[in-house]
Write an enzyme that holds these catalytic residues in place. Structure first.
Site, mmCIF file in Angstrom:
data_model
loop_
_atom_site.group_PDB
_atom_site.id
_atom_site.type_symbol
_atom_site.label_atom_id
_atom_site.label_comp_id
_atom_site.label_asym_id
_atom_site.label_seq_id
_atom_site.Cartn_x
_atom_site.Cartn_y
_atom_site.Cartn_z
ATOM 1 N N VAL A 112 0.832 -1.192 0.000
ATOM 2 C CA VAL A 112 0.000 0.000 0.000
ATOM 3 C C VAL A 112 0.872 1.250 0.000
ATOM 4 O O VAL A 112 1.837 1.354 0.753
ATOM 5 C CB VAL A 112 -0.939 0.007 1.224
ATOM 6 C CG1 VAL A 112 -1.715 1.322 1.306
ATOM 7 C CG2 VAL A 112 -1.905 -1.163 1.141
ATOM 8 N N GLU B 282 -2.706 -2.886 -3.122
ATOM 9 C CA GLU B 282 -4.089 -3.357 -3.027
ATOM 10 C C GLU B 282 -5.054 -2.215 -3.367
ATOM 11 O O GLU B 282 -4.968 -1.119 -2.820
ATOM 12 C CB GLU B 282 -4.392 -3.859 -1.611
ATOM 13 C CG GLU B 282 -5.829 -4.318 -1.443
ATOM 14 C CD GLU B 282 -6.208 -4.545 0.015
ATOM 15 O OE1 GLU B 282 -7.199 -5.241 0.269
ATOM 16 O OE2 GLU B 282 -5.516 -3.992 0.897
ATOM 17 N N GLN C 14 -3.649 -6.297 -7.781
ATOM 18 C CA GLN C 14 -4.144 -6.884 -6.535
ATOM 19 C C GLN C 14 -5.392 -6.149 -6.059
ATOM 20 O O GLN C 14 -5.415 -4.927 -5.985
ATOM 21 C CB GLN C 14 -3.115 -6.883 -5.406
ATOM 22 C CG GLN C 14 -3.597 -7.845 -4.316
ATOM 23 C CD GLN C 14 -2.836 -7.752 -3.008
ATOM 24 O OE1 GLN C 14 -2.737 -6.689 -2.416
ATOM 25 N NE2 GLN C 14 -2.325 -8.878 -2.541
ATOM 26 N N CYS D 21 -4.123 -9.258 4.278
ATOM 27 C CA CYS D 21 -3.908 -7.966 4.928
ATOM 28 C C CYS D 21 -4.476 -7.980 6.345
ATOM 29 O O CYS D 21 -5.661 -8.244 6.548
ATOM 30 C CB CYS D 21 -4.563 -6.855 4.122
ATOM 31 S SG CYS D 21 -4.347 -5.219 4.862
ATOM 32 N N HIS E 228 2.399 -15.747 2.947
ATOM 33 C CA HIS E 228 3.215 -14.979 3.888
ATOM 34 C C HIS E 228 3.325 -15.806 5.163
ATOM 35 O O HIS E 228 2.311 -16.176 5.755
ATOM 36 C CB HIS E 228 2.540 -13.637 4.176
ATOM 37 C CG HIS E 228 3.353 -12.725 5.038
ATOM 38 N ND1 HIS E 228 3.602 -11.409 4.694
ATOM 39 C CD2 HIS E 228 3.985 -12.914 6.225
ATOM 40 C CE1 HIS E 228 4.343 -10.833 5.640
ATOM 41 N NE2 HIS E 228 4.579 -11.736 6.574
#
Length: 563
Positions: free
Chosen positions: A20, A43, A87, A116, A183
């Site tokens: 971001v 995003e 994304q 996120c 992740h």
């Protein structure tokens, strides 16, 4: 089962992660220049992209998705064609598909953010909130895979146990996605926590689709050679890099990392080339200097308010000025071409018929508050009507849906005026409408016009910031007080003369005080000279200059005979 596998090879890739406020076009292009194979956009929420209009930015050579107020939400270009992944943040399958269809022809793939951990994302049911909603995950991904012609992927964080994580990964694979990025931290964990590489390895061993390892920047990836180590450690097919690339994008270089100053300079050049907005550019530079913000250079960056200030520490002011000058020259040519194609020679003030048969006079004006430190346009217009014994201006302001954009129509002496540009507040919209009326009346009061290039019907835009122009003294008109003659004499016209003056076309006033025919200078997208722009048959004027690096250009004009 439909599948997007095979359309884009996700194996053996080094990828710029979605970040971001970081993953805008300049950062992505720099990552590709240094050796990244794929780059993810930041995003972008489905709701936001659905509010946008796709335009070809002919001045920058980009494809922009812009909001009604002119903000570019997503910008891409041919240099990243086949390598940029869009994304998206979403919590609704059909809305996600509708949003993805908008960008389908301009990106290589679409990725759904399911990792996120930020509150804004989780509270809206997006990002990591989806990790505990397998049925919704399946619905969203299956809908996208079946509805798009490009690959679909998603990015997740790990669940509390390896078993839960693998189970979720298999469900995701069953939807037909082309790859899965993992992740190695839970949604509660932060960069200070160790990335759990063994979770990623378990997923990689369990799936047949490519797995992309993410989360290694903090402790594992500090230089190019570490990327392959991390890939082997996780057993993944590819590696996605976020924080290390945020701090020094040259981590993608096989030849080795470059000094931060050199990377910043390269980044700034791309940001200048693509007219990246100052706020985003400054934020990205601050991240490059994350450990040195207290240094003299860091403090200069923190205090920078203009692109010129931001470029100065790296000796790029001259490059900025040269680039802006070339852009102004190209813009001038494009504007005149658009004006000629329009058939009127004027790309500014326009009359338009409304459904009720009445007419409205429009101009793409943007109200910028700092240009009016004293009396604002609304007050200027009010004082003028009061002085001429007219009814005070009446404003009718509309808000566009839920996008917080406003547009106002002001009625003065039976005539309606409005800006084509949508503003961020009711107050700004009303002031913009007042400026259009003042411009029509020739009462702009020496203030600078801020003209926004509108998006024409065919979806082509110059995509530039507002153009600032100072009206020449000879083109100002006075009101009924008689401070200026209503029938000026003819002055000389010259194709090479930067000072514009000329003959007013039968300037007159009705008994109510409205000027029926006027002379104006419409700068920018709307170009007309010493003529009535609504009844023009003779000359047009071309404004020299858009906004300079310091934003303080005084536009001059050249006259061009239409015959």
């Amino acid at each position: 089962m439909a599948s997007s596998r095979g359309s884009l090879d996700y194996r053996g890739k080094i990828i710029l992660a979605p970040m971001v406020r970081i993953g805008a076009l300049p950062k992505r292009l720099l990552a590709l220049e240094y050796g990244a194979d794929l780059v993810y956009s930041e995003e972008i929420i489905d709701f936001k992209i659905l509010k946008c209009k796709r335009v070809e930015n002919v001045l920058l050579g980009t494809t922009d998705f812009v909001l009604r107020d002119g903000t570019a939400v997503f910008r891409t270009c041919t240099k990243e064609k086949g390598k940029v992944v869009f994304q998206m943040g979403t919590a609704n399958a059909q809305r996600a598909l509708k949003a993805a269809k908008m960008v389908e022809g301009d990106v290589a793939a679409v990725d759904v953010n399911m990792g996120c951990p930020k509150d804004f994302s989780i509270h809206a049911g997006m990002g990591a909130a989806l990790l505990t909603q397998p049925e919704k995950i399946k619905e969203i991904l299956t809908t996208l895979v079946n509805g798009l012609s490009i690959p679909v992927t998603c990015k997740i964080r790990i669940l509390p146990t390896v078993e839960e994580t693998v189970k979720l990964a298999k469900l995701i694979e069953s939807t037909g996605v082309a790859a899965l990025a993992v992740h190695g931290r839970t949604k509660e964990q932060r960069p200070r926590h160790e990335n759990q590489n063994h979770f990623i390895k378990a997923v990689a061993e369990a799936l047949t689709i490519p797995v992309i390892a993410n989360g290694g920047s903090k402790n594992h990836i500090r230089k190019y050679e570490d990327i392959e180590w991390f890939r082997l450690e996780t057993g993944a097919d590819s590696v996605m890099i976020a924080r290390t690339a945020e701090w020094n994008t040259s981590v993608f270089r096989k030849e080795g990392m470059l000094p931060t100053d050199e990377v910043i300079k390269a980044y700034l050049k791309i940001a200048i080339d693509y007219n990246n907005n100052m706020t985003n550019t400054k934020y990205t530079v601050q991240q490059y200097l994350h450990e040195n913000l207290n240094s003299p250079v860091g403090e200069a960056v923190m205090q920078a308010e203009l692109m010129r200030d931001l470029c100065a520490p790296w000796g790029l002011v001259e490059y900025l000025e040269e680039t802006e000058q070339k852009r102004r020259e190209r813009a001038e040519t494009l504007i005149q071409t658009m004006a000629d194609e329009d058939g009127t020679g004027s790309y500014g003030l326009k009359k338009r018929k409304l459904n009720d048969g009445s007419e409205i006079i429009e101009m793409p004006i943007k109200f910028i508050r700092k240009e009016y430190e004293g009396t604002g346009p609304k007050m200027i217009l009010y004082e003028w009507t009061k002085k001429n014994n007219l009814q005070k201006p009446v404003y009718d302001t509309e808000q566009k849906g839920n996008d917080r954009c406003f547009q106002s129509v002001v009625t003065v002496d039976g005539k309606k005026f409005s800006s084509c540009h949508w503003e961020k507040s009711k107050k700004y919209a009303e002031n913009a409408a007042a400026i259009v009326c003042l411009q029509y009346l020739g009462l702009h009061d020496e203030r600078k016009l801020n003209i926004v290039c509108p998006i024409p019907v065919d979806g082509v835009s110059l995509g530039t910031p507002p153009i600032r122009v100072v009206l020449p003294e000879s083109n100002k008109k006075k009101d009924k007080s008689g401070e200026a003659s209503q029938n000026d004499n003819v002055a000389q016209h010259s194709l090479n003369n930067v000072n514009v003056s000329g003959q007013r076309q039968n300037s007159s006033q009705t008994k109510e005080g409205m000027i029926e025919k006027r002379e104006t200078i419409n700068a920018t997208c709307g170009i007309s000279g010493n003529i009535d722009p609504l009844n023009s048959v003779h000359d047009t004027a071309v404004v020299e200059g858009f906004n300079s690096p310091n934003g303080e250009v005084n536009g001059h004009c050249k006259l061009k005979d239409k015959h």
